[in-house]
Design a protein around this motif. Sequence first.
Motif, mmCIF file in Angstrom:
data_model
loop_
_atom_site.group_PDB
_atom_site.id
_atom_site.type_symbol
_atom_site.label_atom_id
_atom_site.label_comp_id
_atom_site.label_asym_id
_atom_site.label_seq_id
_atom_site.Cartn_x
_atom_site.Cartn_y
_atom_site.Cartn_z
ATOM 1 N N PHE A 56 0.541 25.833 53.526
ATOM 2 C CA PHE A 56 1.625 26.802 53.392
ATOM 3 C C PHE A 56 2.967 26.169 53.749
ATOM 4 N N ALA A 57 3.008 25.442 54.866
ATOM 5 C CA ALA A 57 4.257 24.808 55.300
ATOM 6 C C ALA A 57 4.741 23.795 54.263
ATOM 7 N N PHE A 58 3.803 23.044 53.680
ATOM 8 C CA PHE A 58 4.183 22.049 52.674
ATOM 9 C C PHE A 58 4.755 22.722 51.430
ATOM 10 N N CYS A 59 4.112 23.796 50.989
ATOM 11 C CA CYS A 59 4.604 24.512 49.800
ATOM 12 C C CYS A 59 6.013 25.055 50.024
ATOM 13 N N SER A 139 -1.296 32.533 52.946
ATOM 14 C CA SER A 139 -2.175 31.401 53.258
ATOM 15 C C SER A 139 -3.108 31.108 52.096
ATOM 16 N N ALA A 140 -3.653 32.178 51.513
ATOM 17 C CA ALA A 140 -4.558 32.005 50.371
ATOM 18 C C ALA A 140 -3.835 31.398 49.184
ATOM 19 N N TRP A 141 -2.681 31.962 48.849
ATOM 20 C CA TRP A 141 -1.986 31.504 47.646
ATOM 21 C C TRP A 141 -1.330 30.148 47.842
ATOM 22 N N ALA A 142 -1.092 29.750 49.083
ATOM 23 C CA ALA A 142 -0.584 28.396 49.319
ATOM 24 C C ALA A 142 -1.619 27.357 48.916
ATOM 25 N N CYS A 143 -2.911 27.657 49.115
ATOM 26 C CA CYS A 143 -3.964 26.727 48.688
ATOM 27 C C CYS A 143 -3.910 26.536 47.173
ATOM 28 N N TYR A 144 -3.762 27.641 46.439
ATOM 29 C CA TYR A 144 -3.686 27.569 44.985
ATOM 30 C C TYR A 144 -2.406 26.862 44.537
ATOM 31 N N ALA A 145 -1.295 27.222 45.198
ATOM 32 C CA ALA A 145 0.004 26.679 44.786
ATOM 33 C C ALA A 145 0.085 25.178 45.023
ATOM 34 N N LEU A 146 -0.522 24.703 46.099
ATOM 35 C CA LEU A 146 -0.516 23.258 46.374
ATOM 36 C C LEU A 146 -1.169 22.493 45.234
ATOM 37 N N VAL A 147 -2.357 22.899 44.854
ATOM 38 C CA VAL A 147 -3.055 22.221 43.762
ATOM 39 C C VAL A 147 -2.298 22.408 42.454
ATOM 40 N N GLY A 148 -1.797 23.624 42.219
ATOM 41 C CA GLY A 148 -1.105 23.903 40.968
ATOM 42 C C GLY A 148 0.160 23.086 40.791
ATOM 43 N N VAL A 149 1.015 23.028 41.824
ATOM 44 C CA VAL A 149 2.275 22.297 41.687
ATOM 45 C C VAL A 149 2.031 20.796 41.601
ATOM 46 N N SER A 150 1.042 20.304 42.335
ATOM 47 C CA SER A 150 0.750 18.875 42.305
ATOM 48 C C SER A 150 0.270 18.447 40.921
ATOM 49 N N LEU A 151 -0.683 19.211 40.374
ATOM 50 C CA LEU A 151 -1.216 18.871 39.055
ATOM 51 C C LEU A 151 -0.156 19.027 37.974
ATOM 52 N N ALA A 152 0.632 20.101 38.047
ATOM 53 C CA ALA A 152 1.670 20.325 37.031
ATOM 54 C C ALA A 152 2.715 19.215 37.064
ATOM 55 N N PHE A 153 3.091 18.756 38.256
ATOM 56 C CA PHE A 153 4.098 17.697 38.366
ATOM 57 C C PHE A 153 3.601 16.411 37.721
ATOM 58 N N PHE A 154 2.408 15.990 38.078
ATOM 59 C CA PHE A 154 1.913 14.717 37.550
ATOM 60 C C PHE A 154 1.485 14.825 36.100
ATOM 61 N N TYR A 312 -12.972 33.396 54.645
ATOM 62 C CA TYR A 312 -11.950 33.565 53.615
ATOM 63 C C TYR A 312 -11.154 32.293 53.369
ATOM 64 N N PHE A 313 -10.748 31.629 54.436
ATOM 65 C CA PHE A 313 -9.979 30.407 54.235
ATOM 66 C C PHE A 313 -10.822 29.348 53.528
ATOM 67 N N TRP A 316 -10.768 30.326 49.797
ATOM 68 C CA TRP A 316 -9.554 29.955 49.078
ATOM 69 C C TRP A 316 -9.494 28.455 48.816
ATOM 70 N N ILE A 317 -9.913 27.658 49.782
ATOM 71 C CA ILE A 317 -9.918 26.204 49.576
ATOM 72 C C ILE A 317 -10.896 25.834 48.469
ATOM 73 N N ALA A 318 -12.080 26.449 48.483
ATOM 74 C CA ALA A 318 -13.091 26.143 47.464
ATOM 75 C C ALA A 318 -12.622 26.531 46.066
ATOM 76 N N TRP A 319 -11.834 27.609 45.965
ATOM 77 C CA TRP A 319 -11.341 28.064 44.670
ATOM 78 C C TRP A 319 -10.079 27.345 44.227
ATOM 79 N N ALA A 320 -9.438 26.621 45.128
ATOM 80 C CA ALA A 320 -8.137 26.021 44.834
ATOM 81 C C ALA A 320 -8.144 25.110 43.602
#
Length: 514
Positions: A56-59, A139-154, A312-313, A316-320
């Motif tokens: 979350f902090a990184f996002c 917290s949940a959506w930060a897991c998704y957003a981290l993977v999403g923004v990283s993949l979209a950028f590269f 739950y956490f 979210w990580i498993a679904w990220a």
Amino acid sequence: MTHKKAVFYTSLAASLLLISIGVLAPKQLERFSNSSLNFIYNYLGWFILGSVFVFFAFCMYIGLSKFGHIRLGDDNDRPEYKTATWIGMLFSASIGISLVFWGVAEPVSYYIDPPFGKGSSEESAKLAMQFVYLHWGVSAWACYALVGVSLAFFQFRKKLPSSLSSVFYPLIGDKIKGSAGKAIDVMVILSIVIGIATSLGFGTLQVNSGMSFLWGIPVNISTQALIIIAVTLIYIGSTVSGLQGAMKHLSNLNMLLAFALLGFVLFLGPTQAIFKIFFQGIGDYAQNFIGMSFRTEPYSDGSWIASWTLFYFGWWIAWAPLVGSFVARISKGRTIKEFMMGAVFIPVIGSFFWFAVMGGSAIHLIQNMGEKALAAAVSTDVTSALFQFFEYFPMSAFLSVLAMVLVLIFFITSANSAVFVLGMISENGNPNPAHRTKIVWGVVIAAISVVLIMTGGLQGLQSALVATAVPLAVLMLVMCYSTYKGLQDEWLQLSRQESEEQMAARARAEKQAR
């Protein structure tokens, strides 16, 4: 792992091994799952909680810092989807089936058995919504957003293959095409398989419970296996028959049905109380966010945190990887700041409102209206909680059938996307994977779901999710550093380019002045 199909064969072998153990030695698998779960809870729970907060902090950092102006694509790219459409797709990306399953069960469970204090009280009612919002919040959506923004950028900015191994290019370079990259893809595939199989398991348990509640159909493995087979045939058939357009319309219809169900309860239920619960919950959540995010209960057995927050956490990580891949695909052309503000915050508001309507109404019935039977029903069987709740509304049978239809269609559409992503990763980023590959993964998902139900029901599903979260959390922490490095290099390159353009402009101006 140098063979071009090494990712597919390796991940398939691991999946078949899990299925074989579940069929041949279910008791041993159940004991292993339980001991693994206890080990993670006792020794690594702090790691999962800390990792999610770092995500979350990184996002927030990359969204609000200088990197927020970097576009996920070329500088002249613009979003492919209108903002309203994009937000709707974000909201329906993964959480539909889970919201239906837990909408009533989770808040009422917390009300009866809160993380601390006296249960079935005004204080536990407030705590229930507060912790529901923690588990389904940023917290949940930060897991998704981290993977999403990283993949979209590269993928869109740096033009690398649409595989999560590409995210690690700043660290390992062209080795992403070798054994290291394939090992990452195998881990991602296994997490997607277990994550989607677990959701199928939860949905199956709820549908079976609803069928039993309405029509007396027995709740057992045989019935659940038949439900899984039927759903599997539908989503595999839709994947290989070219009915993607029909599935899109089906997904849109399901969202409309979900909103209709929400509106029905909102306006026929305690409307004023729902809005009070909604705003009270947001305030309590915002006020206590840091404390709840790091709550490990070191002076007690920590069973509540283990059973709920870590579950739950871990989920979210498993679904990220799956949800992050989907979010990346629909976000080309947006700036990182736009992406973070939309992907982390907006779907959260929708989830909060769903729980305020469903769970808040249920708690209101119990706490303020004295309907203690609903609390007893939920504590006895969480899979029937929603159907018990509908008994307090007109047309309860219709609402129950509608809920089961929602669960099934939400899963079919999610699984449809999942088998496509699995096929794509299995074939080294092939945007059009072979039907045979998608069929194989569809069958594997169904088989693992049956095995997980056989080896412990909800407990078995819970164990599988949290177990996959630990290695993935490590991978995602490394992903933060790799993405930061890639963004820093991109920013320096943009700064040099801007300086060169400014120098060239000054030179042209001086030349014209002479």
